[in-house]
Write a protein that holds these residues in place. Sequence first.
Motif, PDB file in Angstrom:
ATOM      1  N   LYS A  37      -1.014  24.755  44.177  1.00 12.59           N
ATOM      2  CA  LYS A  37      -0.545  24.387  42.847  1.00 12.59           C
ATOM      3  C   LYS A  37       0.591  23.384  42.965  1.00 12.59           C
ATOM      4  O   LYS A  37       1.669  23.719  43.437  1.00 12.59           O
ATOM      5  N   GLU A  82      -7.774  27.546  37.085  1.00 16.42           N
ATOM      6  CA  GLU A  82      -8.162  26.361  37.858  1.00 16.42           C
ATOM      7  C   GLU A  82      -9.548  26.487  38.479  1.00 16.42           C
ATOM      8  O   GLU A  82     -10.344  25.537  38.444  1.00 16.42           O
ATOM      9  N   ILE A 117      -5.049  18.801  36.861  1.00 15.32           N
ATOM     10  CA  ILE A 117      -4.370  20.094  37.011  1.00 15.32           C
ATOM     11  C   ILE A 117      -2.877  19.875  37.259  1.00 15.32           C
ATOM     12  O   ILE A 117      -2.018  20.530  36.659  1.00 15.32           O
ATOM     13  N   VAL A 151      -0.896  27.230  35.511  1.00 17.50           N
ATOM     14  CA  VAL A 151      -2.131  27.177  36.282  1.00 17.50           C
ATOM     15  C   VAL A 151      -2.241  28.424  37.158  1.00 17.50           C
ATOM     16  O   VAL A 151      -1.306  28.751  37.899  1.00 17.50           O
TER      17      VAL A 151
END
Length: 238
Positions: A3, A191, A206, A216
């Motif tokens: 992430k 995601e 994202i 996320v």
Amino acid sequence: MEKQQTLYYDFIPTGEEKMKLDPAKTALLIVDMQNQFISRDGLDAQIAREKGMFDKWEYFFDRIDNVAIPNNKKLLDFFRGNQLEVTFGRIACHHKDGRDRSPVQRRPGWNNILLPIGDPGAEMVDELKPLDDEIVVNKTTDSVLSGTNYEFLLRNMGIETVVCTGVVTDQCVASTIRSLADAGFEVILVEDACAAATKQLHEAEIMIMNQIYCQVMSTEETIQFISEEIEQLAVVQG
């Protein structure tokens, strides 16, 4: 995927409070997981084959079959099993000639979408079929909110948090998430329950949306997070 977030969010203080969530005020939203777009037998896949471009779409269909559909099914089972709200947004126009479509869905190319209500291509894939009592809104826009009464329905039901999945990450999913955030909803973007045409497009979108428009999470993280909230409520309620 790892992430990542953009430079804008390097200023976030460490130890910032975790996102709050009330399961009873949380809805799952599955966006555009329809036969035309994600089925290997769908119209989009057929056109790609006819144009000799299907090899460029192998990543997309592999991710759909092996990642996105199975994870959406896990989320569906979890939400249904815990009597949480399940909703769907899909592209479908009222007129057969598509004259009610927004300009973005008339432009030449992949986004030139003519899917009247009732067309088999407009239906969600079999693995993710809505139940009779689940909300399905028909949109002629990218955002689920912009072209439907979806926001009004969420307000009526007291929904505050939306868990969003679907296709494609960098178009209809991103547009929907931005609209939800601007309308004041908390949003979780799952995601690994989304897909875009390429890995690069998916990961870039994202990263752009993380923190500002949504939190996320993976499918497993989402289920664990909501499960913990359910357990804490059970303890409080005795």
